[in-house]
Design an enzyme around this catalytic site. Structure first.
Site, PDB file in Angstrom:
ATOM      1  CB  CYS A 188     -10.632  -4.993 -14.747  1.00 38.79           C
ATOM      2  SG  CYS A 188      -9.560  -5.402 -13.342  1.00 38.79           S
ATOM      3  CG  ASP A 227      -4.753  -5.147 -14.895  1.00 33.94           C
ATOM      4  OD1 ASP A 227      -3.876  -4.537 -15.545  1.00 33.94           O
ATOM      5  OD2 ASP A 227      -4.563  -6.261 -14.385  1.00 33.94           O
ATOM      6  NE  ARG A 253      -1.786  -6.430 -16.456  1.00 34.35           N
ATOM      7  CZ  ARG A 253      -1.830  -7.704 -16.075  1.00 34.35           C
ATOM      8  NH1 ARG A 253      -0.944  -8.563 -16.545  1.00 34.35           N
ATOM      9  NH2 ARG A 253      -2.762  -8.119 -15.238  1.00 34.35           N
ATOM     10  CG  HIS A 281      -8.212  -8.201 -17.658  1.00 34.53           C
ATOM     11  ND1 HIS A 281      -7.037  -8.681 -17.143  1.00 34.53           N
ATOM     12  CD2 HIS A 281      -8.759  -7.429 -16.688  1.00 34.53           C
ATOM     13  CE1 HIS A 281      -6.861  -8.212 -15.911  1.00 34.53           C
ATOM     14  NE2 HIS A 281      -7.899  -7.452 -15.606  1.00 34.53           N
ATOM     15  CB  CYS A 310      -8.596 -10.692 -13.873  1.00 40.14           C
ATOM     16  SG  CYS A 310      -9.359  -9.506 -12.742  1.00 40.14           S
TER      17      CYS A 310
END
Length: 207
Positions: free
Chosen positions: A44, A46, A48, A100, A103
Protein backbone atom coordinates in the site's frame (compact mmCIF):
# COMPACT_ATOMS: atom_id res chain seq x y z
CA UNK A 1 -0.08 22.25 9.02
CA UNK A 2 3.57 22.39 10.06
CA UNK A 3 6.19 22.90 7.39
CA UNK A 4 8.81 20.20 6.88
CA UNK A 5 12.38 21.09 6.11
CA UNK A 6 13.09 18.66 3.28
CA UNK A 7 16.77 19.51 3.46
CA UNK A 8 17.03 17.25 6.50
CA UNK A 9 16.50 14.26 4.20
CA UNK A 10 19.32 15.37 1.93
CA UNK A 11 21.56 15.94 4.95
CA UNK A 12 20.75 12.46 6.23
CA UNK A 13 21.52 11.04 2.80
CA UNK A 14 24.97 12.60 2.75
CA UNK A 15 25.75 11.22 6.20
CA UNK A 16 24.41 7.79 5.27
CA UNK A 17 26.40 7.63 2.03
CA UNK A 18 29.57 8.64 3.85
CA UNK A 19 28.97 6.01 6.52
CA UNK A 20 28.31 3.25 3.98
CA UNK A 21 31.51 4.04 2.09
CA UNK A 22 33.42 3.92 5.35
CA UNK A 23 31.91 0.58 6.38
CA UNK A 24 31.99 -1.06 2.95
CA UNK A 25 34.08 0.71 0.36
CA UNK A 26 32.61 -1.13 -2.64
CA UNK A 27 28.96 -0.90 -1.49
CA UNK A 28 27.83 1.47 -4.24
CA UNK A 29 30.00 -0.25 -6.86
CA UNK A 30 28.03 -3.46 -6.33
CA UNK A 31 24.71 -1.61 -6.52
CA UNK A 32 25.45 0.02 -9.85
CA UNK A 33 26.22 -3.38 -11.40
CA UNK A 34 22.51 -4.26 -11.37
CA UNK A 35 19.81 -5.75 -9.19
CA UNK A 36 18.86 -9.28 -8.19
CA UNK A 37 15.89 -8.90 -5.81
CA UNK A 38 14.60 -11.98 -4.01
CA UNK A 39 10.89 -11.15 -4.23
CA UNK A 40 8.26 -8.79 -5.63
CA UNK A 41 6.21 -7.01 -2.98
CA UNK A 42 2.85 -5.41 -3.76
CA UNK A 43 2.13 -2.98 -0.94
CA UNK A 44 0.00 0.00 0.00
CA UNK A 45 1.09 3.60 -0.60
CA UNK A 46 0.35 4.49 3.05
CA UNK A 47 3.26 6.50 4.44
CA UNK A 48 3.31 4.34 7.58
CA UNK A 49 3.95 1.20 5.56
CA UNK A 50 7.67 0.89 4.89
CA UNK A 51 8.59 -2.69 3.96
CA UNK A 52 12.31 -1.95 4.00
CA UNK A 53 12.19 -0.55 7.55
CA UNK A 54 9.79 -3.14 8.95
CA UNK A 55 11.45 -6.17 7.33
CA UNK A 56 15.06 -5.04 7.75
CA UNK A 57 15.93 -5.07 4.07
CA UNK A 58 19.04 -3.87 2.32
CA UNK A 59 18.98 -2.05 -1.02
CA UNK A 60 18.34 -4.47 -3.87
CA UNK A 61 16.55 -7.17 -1.87
CA UNK A 62 12.94 -6.39 -2.86
CA UNK A 63 11.31 -5.26 -6.10
CA UNK A 64 8.40 -3.10 -4.88
CA UNK A 65 5.13 -1.86 -6.34
CA UNK A 66 2.81 0.26 -4.19
CA UNK A 67 -0.68 1.66 -4.72
CA UNK A 68 -3.79 2.50 -2.70
CA UNK A 69 -4.80 -0.60 -0.69
CA UNK A 70 -2.33 -2.94 -2.45
CA UNK A 71 -4.75 -3.73 -5.28
CA UNK A 72 -3.93 -6.04 -8.17
CA UNK A 73 -6.04 -4.82 -11.06
CA UNK A 74 -6.07 -6.53 -14.44
CA UNK A 75 -6.41 -3.12 -16.10
CA UNK A 76 -3.44 -1.60 -14.26
CA UNK A 77 -0.66 -1.61 -16.85
CA UNK A 78 1.71 -0.14 -14.28
CA UNK A 79 1.45 -3.17 -11.99
CA UNK A 80 1.31 -5.68 -14.85
CA UNK A 81 4.50 -4.22 -16.31
CA UNK A 82 6.20 -4.44 -12.91
CA UNK A 83 5.09 -8.05 -12.46
CA UNK A 84 6.15 -9.07 -15.95
CA UNK A 85 9.60 -7.50 -15.51
CA UNK A 86 9.97 -9.09 -12.09
CA UNK A 87 9.09 -12.58 -13.30
CA UNK A 88 10.52 -12.61 -16.81
CA UNK A 89 13.56 -10.34 -16.53
CA UNK A 90 14.60 -10.55 -12.88
CA UNK A 91 13.69 -14.20 -12.42
CA UNK A 92 11.67 -13.58 -9.27
CA UNK A 93 9.71 -16.57 -7.99
CA UNK A 94 8.17 -15.12 -4.81
CA UNK A 95 5.40 -12.50 -4.87
CA UNK A 96 4.15 -10.94 -1.64
CA UNK A 97 0.85 -9.05 -1.31
CA UNK A 98 1.50 -6.83 1.71
CA UNK A 99 -1.57 -5.23 3.27
CA UNK A 100 -1.98 -3.50 6.62
CA UNK A 101 -4.65 -3.06 9.26
CA UNK A 102 -6.04 0.47 9.54
CA UNK A 103 -5.91 0.93 5.77
CA UNK A 104 -7.64 4.14 4.69
CA UNK A 105 -8.45 2.76 1.25
CA UNK A 106 -10.19 -0.24 2.76
CA UNK A 107 -12.24 1.97 5.10
CA UNK A 108 -13.16 4.38 2.30
CA UNK A 109 -14.41 1.50 0.17
CA UNK A 110 -16.39 0.09 3.09
CA UNK A 111 -17.93 3.47 4.02
CA UNK A 112 -19.06 3.79 0.39
CA UNK A 113 -19.04 7.59 0.35
CA UNK A 114 -18.31 9.73 -2.72
CA UNK A 115 -14.60 10.53 -2.83
CA UNK A 116 -14.09 11.62 -6.42
CA UNK A 117 -11.60 10.02 -8.79
CA UNK A 118 -10.41 7.45 -6.26
CA UNK A 119 -13.88 5.83 -6.27
CA UNK A 120 -12.92 4.18 -9.56
CA UNK A 121 -9.94 2.54 -7.88
CA UNK A 122 -11.89 1.63 -4.73
CA UNK A 123 -14.37 -0.26 -6.90
CA UNK A 124 -11.85 -3.11 -6.86
CA UNK A 125 -12.23 -3.36 -3.07
CA UNK A 126 -15.99 -2.94 -3.21
CA UNK A 127 -16.02 -6.11 -5.31
CA UNK A 128 -14.29 -7.88 -2.41
CA UNK A 129 -16.92 -6.52 -0.02
CA UNK A 130 -19.71 -7.78 -2.25
CA UNK A 131 -18.15 -11.25 -2.58
CA UNK A 132 -17.81 -11.57 1.21
CA UNK A 133 -20.85 -9.58 2.32
CA UNK A 134 -22.39 -12.34 4.43
CA UNK A 135 -19.10 -13.14 6.20
CA UNK A 136 -18.46 -9.46 7.00
CA UNK A 137 -22.02 -8.86 8.25
CA UNK A 138 -21.51 -11.56 10.88
CA UNK A 139 -18.79 -9.45 12.56
CA UNK A 140 -20.33 -6.94 14.98
CA UNK A 141 -17.23 -4.96 15.99
CA UNK A 142 -16.39 -2.32 13.38
CA UNK A 143 -12.61 -2.54 13.83
CA UNK A 144 -12.63 -6.33 13.62
CA UNK A 145 -14.80 -6.10 10.52
CA UNK A 146 -12.38 -3.72 8.79
CA UNK A 147 -9.41 -5.86 9.83
CA UNK A 148 -11.12 -8.88 8.32
CA UNK A 149 -11.75 -6.92 5.13
CA UNK A 150 -8.05 -6.03 4.98
CA UNK A 151 -7.23 -9.75 5.12
CA UNK A 152 -9.88 -10.69 2.59
CA UNK A 153 -8.60 -7.99 0.27
CA UNK A 154 -5.05 -9.36 0.44
CA UNK A 155 -6.28 -12.88 -0.31
CA UNK A 156 -8.42 -11.56 -3.18
CA UNK A 157 -5.40 -9.84 -4.73
CA UNK A 158 -3.56 -13.16 -4.58
CA UNK A 159 -6.38 -14.63 -6.65
CA UNK A 160 -6.14 -11.71 -9.08
CA UNK A 161 -2.45 -12.44 -9.58
CA UNK A 162 -3.29 -16.07 -10.35
CA UNK A 163 -5.76 -14.93 -13.02
CA UNK A 164 -3.25 -12.69 -14.79
CA UNK A 165 -1.77 -13.73 -18.12
CA UNK A 166 1.73 -13.23 -16.71
CA UNK A 167 1.17 -15.74 -13.91
CA UNK A 168 -0.49 -18.29 -16.18
CA UNK A 169 2.24 -18.05 -18.81
CA UNK A 170 4.94 -18.40 -16.17
CA UNK A 171 3.29 -21.52 -14.74
CA UNK A 172 2.95 -22.94 -18.26
CA UNK A 173 6.72 -22.48 -18.73
CA UNK A 174 7.33 -24.45 -15.56
CA UNK A 175 8.18 -21.46 -13.34
CA UNK A 176 7.43 -22.23 -9.70
CA UNK A 177 5.82 -18.98 -8.56
CA UNK A 178 5.08 -18.73 -4.84
CA UNK A 179 2.46 -16.28 -3.61
CA UNK A 180 2.48 -14.90 -0.07
CA UNK A 181 -0.30 -13.06 1.82
CA UNK A 182 1.05 -10.77 4.54
CA UNK A 183 -0.59 -8.11 6.73
CA UNK A 184 1.27 -5.53 8.82
CA UNK A 185 -0.21 -4.66 12.23
CA UNK A 186 0.52 -1.09 13.37
CA UNK A 187 -0.52 -1.88 16.94
CA UNK A 188 2.21 -4.50 17.43
CA UNK A 189 4.69 -3.84 14.64
CA UNK A 190 4.30 -7.47 13.55
CA UNK A 191 3.69 -8.85 10.07
CA UNK A 192 1.16 -11.68 9.95
CA UNK A 193 1.40 -14.47 7.40
CA UNK A 194 -2.21 -15.24 6.49
CA UNK A 195 -1.28 -18.71 5.25
CA UNK A 196 -0.14 -19.56 8.76
CA UNK A 197 -2.91 -17.67 10.53
CA UNK A 198 -5.67 -19.50 8.65
CA UNK A 199 -3.74 -22.69 7.90
CA UNK A 200 -4.15 -22.16 4.17
CA UNK A 201 -2.61 -24.94 2.10
CA UNK A 202 0.13 -23.75 -0.30
CA UNK A 203 -1.70 -25.19 -3.30
CA UNK A 204 -4.71 -22.98 -2.50
CA UNK A 205 -2.69 -19.79 -2.64
CA UNK A 206 -0.19 -20.59 -5.37
CA UNK A 207 2.91 -22.06 -3.74
Amino acid sequence: MCQIDLNKYLDFNKDWATEMRALQGDYFDSLKEGQAPKALLVGCSDSRVSPSKVLGLELGELFIHRNIANVVSHTDLNFLSVMQYAVENLGINDIIVYGHYGCGGIKAAYDNQTNGLIDNWLANIKDVIRHHKQELEMIADETEKLNKLVELNVLEQIENIKQSSIYKQAIARGVQLKLHAWVFDFSTGLVHDLKRKYNIKPAMIGG
